[in-house]
Design a protein around this motif. Structure first.
Motif, short mmCIF file in Angstrom:
data_model
loop_
_atom_site.label_atom_id
_atom_site.label_comp_id
_atom_site.label_asym_id
_atom_site.label_seq_id
_atom_site.Cartn_x
_atom_site.Cartn_y
_atom_site.Cartn_z
N SER A 63 0.84 -1.20 0.00
CA SER A 63 0.00 0.00 0.00
C SER A 63 0.87 1.25 0.00
CB SER A 63 -0.89 -0.01 1.25
OG SER A 63 -0.06 0.18 2.37
N PRO A 64 0.29 2.38 -0.36
CA PRO A 64 1.07 3.62 -0.36
C PRO A 64 1.60 3.92 1.04
CG PRO A 64 -1.03 3.92 -1.46
CD PRO A 64 -1.05 2.56 -0.87
N ASP A 65 0.81 3.58 2.10
CA ASP A 65 1.24 3.84 3.47
C ASP A 65 2.52 3.12 3.78
OD1 ASP A 65 -0.84 5.43 3.84
OD2 ASP A 65 -2.09 3.97 4.91
N MET A 66 2.53 1.84 3.38
CA MET A 66 3.72 1.04 3.65
C MET A 66 4.94 1.63 2.96
SD MET A 66 2.38 -2.79 3.28
CE MET A 66 4.01 -3.46 3.14
N ALA A 70 4.10 -2.48 9.32
CA ALA A 70 4.83 -2.85 8.10
C ALA A 70 5.68 -4.08 8.33
CB ALA A 70 5.70 -1.68 7.66
N LEU A 71 6.29 -4.14 9.53
CA LEU A 71 7.13 -5.29 9.85
C LEU A 71 6.29 -6.57 9.92
CD1 LEU A 71 10.00 -6.18 10.69
CD2 LEU A 71 9.31 -5.83 13.06
N LEU A 72 5.12 -6.44 10.61
CA LEU A 72 4.24 -7.61 10.72
C LEU A 72 3.75 -8.07 9.35
CD1 LEU A 72 2.13 -6.70 13.88
CD2 LEU A 72 3.74 -8.57 13.63
N LEU A 73 3.36 -7.06 8.55
CA LEU A 73 2.89 -7.41 7.19
C LEU A 73 3.97 -8.11 6.39
CD1 LEU A 73 0.73 -4.36 6.10
CD2 LEU A 73 -0.02 -6.71 6.35
N SER A 74 5.21 -7.63 6.56
CA SER A 74 6.33 -8.24 5.84
C SER A 74 6.50 -9.69 6.26
CB SER A 74 7.64 -7.49 6.12
OG SER A 74 7.49 -6.17 5.77
N ILE A 75 6.36 -9.93 7.59
CA ILE A 75 6.52 -11.31 8.09
C ILE A 75 5.42 -12.20 7.53
CG2 ILE A 75 6.38 -12.74 10.19
CD1 ILE A 75 7.73 -10.32 11.64
N VAL A 76 4.17 -11.66 7.58
CA VAL A 76 3.04 -12.45 7.05
C VAL A 76 3.24 -12.74 5.57
CG1 VAL A 76 0.57 -12.37 6.52
CG2 VAL A 76 1.41 -11.62 8.76
N LEU A 77 3.65 -11.71 4.84
CA LEU A 77 3.87 -11.85 3.40
C LEU A 77 4.94 -12.90 3.12
CD1 LEU A 77 3.12 -10.71 0.65
CD2 LEU A 77 4.93 -9.02 0.92
N PHE A 78 6.00 -12.83 3.89
CA PHE A 78 7.10 -13.77 3.72
C PHE A 78 6.63 -15.21 4.00
CE2 PHE A 78 11.36 -15.08 3.27
CZ PHE A 78 11.62 -16.03 4.25
N SER A 79 5.78 -15.34 5.07
CA SER A 79 5.27 -16.67 5.41
C SER A 79 4.42 -17.23 4.28
CB SER A 79 4.42 -16.61 6.68
OG SER A 79 5.15 -16.04 7.71
N ILE A 80 3.54 -16.37 3.71
CA ILE A 80 2.66 -16.82 2.61
C ILE A 80 3.49 -17.27 1.42
CG2 ILE A 80 0.94 -16.04 0.93
CD1 ILE A 80 -0.15 -14.20 3.17
N THR A 93 4.06 9.01 17.00
CA THR A 93 3.46 7.76 17.46
C THR A 93 2.92 6.97 16.29
OG1 THR A 93 2.78 8.96 19.41
CG2 THR A 93 1.82 6.77 19.11
N SER A 94 2.25 7.71 15.39
CA SER A 94 1.65 7.08 14.21
C SER A 94 2.72 6.43 13.34
CB SER A 94 0.89 8.15 13.42
OG SER A 94 0.54 7.64 12.17
N SER A 95 3.86 7.11 13.16
CA SER A 95 4.89 6.52 12.29
C SER A 95 5.52 5.30 12.94
CB SER A 95 5.94 7.56 11.91
OG SER A 95 6.31 8.29 13.02
N GLY A 96 5.61 5.28 14.29
CA GLY A 96 6.12 4.08 14.98
C GLY A 96 5.20 2.89 14.78
N MET A 97 3.90 3.15 14.91
CA MET A 97 2.91 2.09 14.72
C MET A 97 2.95 1.55 13.29
SD MET A 97 1.27 1.30 17.40
CE MET A 97 -0.22 0.54 16.79
N MET A 98 3.11 2.53 12.37
CA MET A 98 3.14 2.15 10.95
C MET A 98 4.31 1.21 10.68
SD MET A 98 0.68 3.46 9.19
CE MET A 98 1.16 3.79 7.53
N GLY A 99 5.45 1.54 11.33
CA GLY A 99 6.64 0.70 11.16
C GLY A 99 6.39 -0.72 11.65
N LEU A 100 5.72 -0.81 12.81
CA LEU A 100 5.43 -2.13 13.38
C LEU A 100 4.51 -2.93 12.47
CD1 LEU A 100 6.02 -3.77 15.92
CD2 LEU A 100 3.91 -2.86 16.91
#
Lengths: 378, 192
Positions: A159-162, A201-211, A192-199
């Motif tokens: 996504s553009p956010d990521m 993004a990291l989780l999404l990357s892990i999920v994506l990698f797992s898939i 705070t928002s950018s910290g959350m976004m980073g987290l």
């Protein structure tokens, strides 16, 4: 009515008296798993095929068997090509089968196409609506969804956010003002928002990698299975080709020999009716070449051989000593330089494997007197 | 004695599928008289019958892959193949000059090779000849008309509408006669 119409068609098909159009229609109906009363067609086809049993059997002329053999020998290339082509088809079909959906049964009705009635009026057909045969339950055509391609997934998830997230986390130092350092303020909602976004993004990357890992793993497993299947098919194909080659090599000498035009065939058998062994001599006097085939002959000692003799004007001449392994055709290595008109008979004795100058044992197989030449093959 | 002599029909067909020529030779010894008799009954002369018999064995050798080697019915497959080939030849001769005379592999697969349902009972040479008296009795119970219609269809190779023209009766009558004749035979042979 419908049952009767179908029974009539089954009976006509079993007897083999459908015209071409109805035959094709009925065969297609069967091929597409149209409804047939269980066992009826098979029973009728069996009954029909038993009708000739009541005829007085007549044997074909013995020469027909040789003609069949000759025709089959001439087909070696065709058979070889056919085996290879059929195996290719099988391999392709197996590959396609793994891609395609499960077979479908079509709901079909069938009735005679009545040529005569059709000439009179198009609506007056033997199989009108009332006479329609109850059809097999129709399987609805299932649309097989296209297999999902995991490699395409990242584009959808991204996504553009990521994409913007890293910029927020690693902000360039020159953008931090002096005032911000001197007078600390409560953390702004943006940070705070950018910290959350980073987290996230990291989780999404892990999920994506797992898939991706999962799909890669299953794809590799599936490919391994396909490779195993193909390997099995290739080895089966090789075996069949080896069998065909073996057959061809056994008969190569005979195929070459049949190119000659003046071939005389002589059968040799035992005077003892209990003895099943026999032999066949094929000679071309114009080419001075010959072949011999032994069938079901007695097993020999290692130091023994079958010595073949030709008798002319009371004298015996050797045509060589042979140790057949089966019923293959062996080349006659000592052709008789005698006028064929003077040849009285052929016979075989069991001698030492080096041969004997004259027959020293009782005759094992012989051609009947007055039967030479027995047959002529062109 | 050849090992193939003792093999049941279906085993023999499996050996032929491995291009074992001696198995085909044994099949010839076993079936050539029956097939020749069927073909000769249909064919116009002996030379044609002999030629068709040769062609039938060539088809067996070439198309053995089309035979169901797991549960196939050897007896019916061979008799039907011989009958179909002879009738095809007869029809071609009858229609010479009026119809297209093509013949290729696809045609042979579709019109000459027998097509049997999977649930068909198997039948071999010995069984068929064991029940010969019963078949004779069953046939003797048919009416003369039923026998004649069956003869025209099976041995003369006429289609239903041709029989209808020949006998000057409606097509429906011919269909009915054939169905009734076969039902009678079945009731006698299977139903008892």
């Amino acid at each position: 009515m419908a049952d009767k119409a179908l029974s009539e068609m089954i009976a006509a098909y079993a007897v083999g008296c459908m015209d071409k159009q109805n035959y094709m229609q009925f065969k297609d109906y069967m091929d597409e798993s149209g409804y047939l009363p269980k066992g009826e067609l098979g029973e009728l086809q069996n009954i029909i095929s038993m009708i000739p049993v009541i005829l007085d059997l007549e044997s074909p002329d013995p020469s027909i068997k040789d003609l069949v053999a000759k025709k089959l020998i001439g087909m070696k290339e065709e058979i070889k090509t056919k085996i290879i082509e059929e195996k290719k088809k099988t391999t392709l079909a197996a590959t396609n089968l793994s891609k395609s959906s499960i077979g479908q049964t079509k709901n079909r009705t069938i009735s005679f196409i009545d040529k005569k009635a059709a000439k009179k009026t198009a609506t007056l057909q033997f199989g009108d609506d009332n006479a329609k045969i109850p059809a097999a339950p129709r399987k609805t055509k299932t649309e097989t969804p296209e297999p999902q391609t995991p490699v395409m997934e990242p584009k959808k998830i991204e996504s553009p956010d990521m994409a913007a997230t890293p910029k927020s986390i690693i902000a360039p130092p020159q953008l931090i003002s002096r005032a911000t350092i001197e007078e600390p303020k409560p953390a702004s909602p943006e940070k705070t928002s950018s910290g959350m976004m980073g987290l996230v993004a990291l989780l999404l990357s892990i999920v994506l990698f797992s898939i991706l890992s999962y799909f890669t793993f299953t794809s590799v497993n599936s490919l391994n299975g396909t490779v195993d299947d193909l390997t099995t098919q290739v080895s089966s194909l090789k075996n069949q080709i080896a069998t065909a080659n073996n057959f061809i090599s056994n008969y190569t000498s005979l195929i070459e020999f049949f190119n000659y035009k003046d071939i005389i065939v002589t059968g040799l058998s035992s005077s003892d009716t209990a003895e099943k062994g026999s032999a066949q001599i094929l000679l071309s006097f114009s080419q001075k070449e010959g072949l011999i085939q032994f069938k079901d002959v007695k097993p020999l000692q290692p130091n023994q051989g079958y010595q073949v003799w030709v008798q002319s004007k009371g004298q015996s001449y050797s045509l060589g000593v042979y140790q057949p392994g089966g019923s293959e055709y062996l080349k006659i290595n000592s052709f008789p330089f005698l006028p064929k008109e003077n040849i009285e008979s052929y016979y075989i004795t069991i001698e030492s494997n080096e041969g004997s100058p004259t027959p020293s044992t009782v005759i094992y197989l012989s051609s009947a007197a007055g039967k030479i030449p027995k047959g002529r093959v062109n | 004695m050849s090992k193939f002599k003792e093999l049941p029909d279906l085993e023999l067909m499996r050996e032929i599928a491995q291009f074992e020529s001696r198995a085909l030779e044994e099949l010839y010894e076993r079936y050539s008289s029956l097939l020749y008799t069927v073909i000769k009954k249909i064919s116009p002369d002996q030379a044609t019958a002999e030629q068709i018999l040769i062609e039938v064995f060539v088809i067996i050798w070439r198309k053995i892959g089309k035979f169901d080697l797991n549960n196939g019915n050897v007896f019916s497959w061979l008799v039907t193949l011989a009958r179909n080939k002879a009738v095809d030849s007869l029809r071609r001769e009858r229609g010479a000059g009026t119809t297209a005379q093509f013949y290729d592999d696809d045609y042979e697969d579709y019109f000459i090779l027998p097509s049997f349902p999977n649930d068909m009972d198997s039948l071999d040479f010995n069984t068929a000849f064991t029940i010969k008296p019963k078949i004779e009795q069953a046939l003797s119970k048919l009416t003369d008309t039923q026998k004649y219609v069956l003869h025209l269809a099976y041995y003369e190779g006429y289609a239903i509408d041709e029989i209808s023209d020949k006998l000057n009766v409606p097509v429906e009558t011919v269909r009915g006669k054939i169905m009734t004749a076969l039902s009678s035979l079945r009731d006698y042979l299977v139903g008892e």
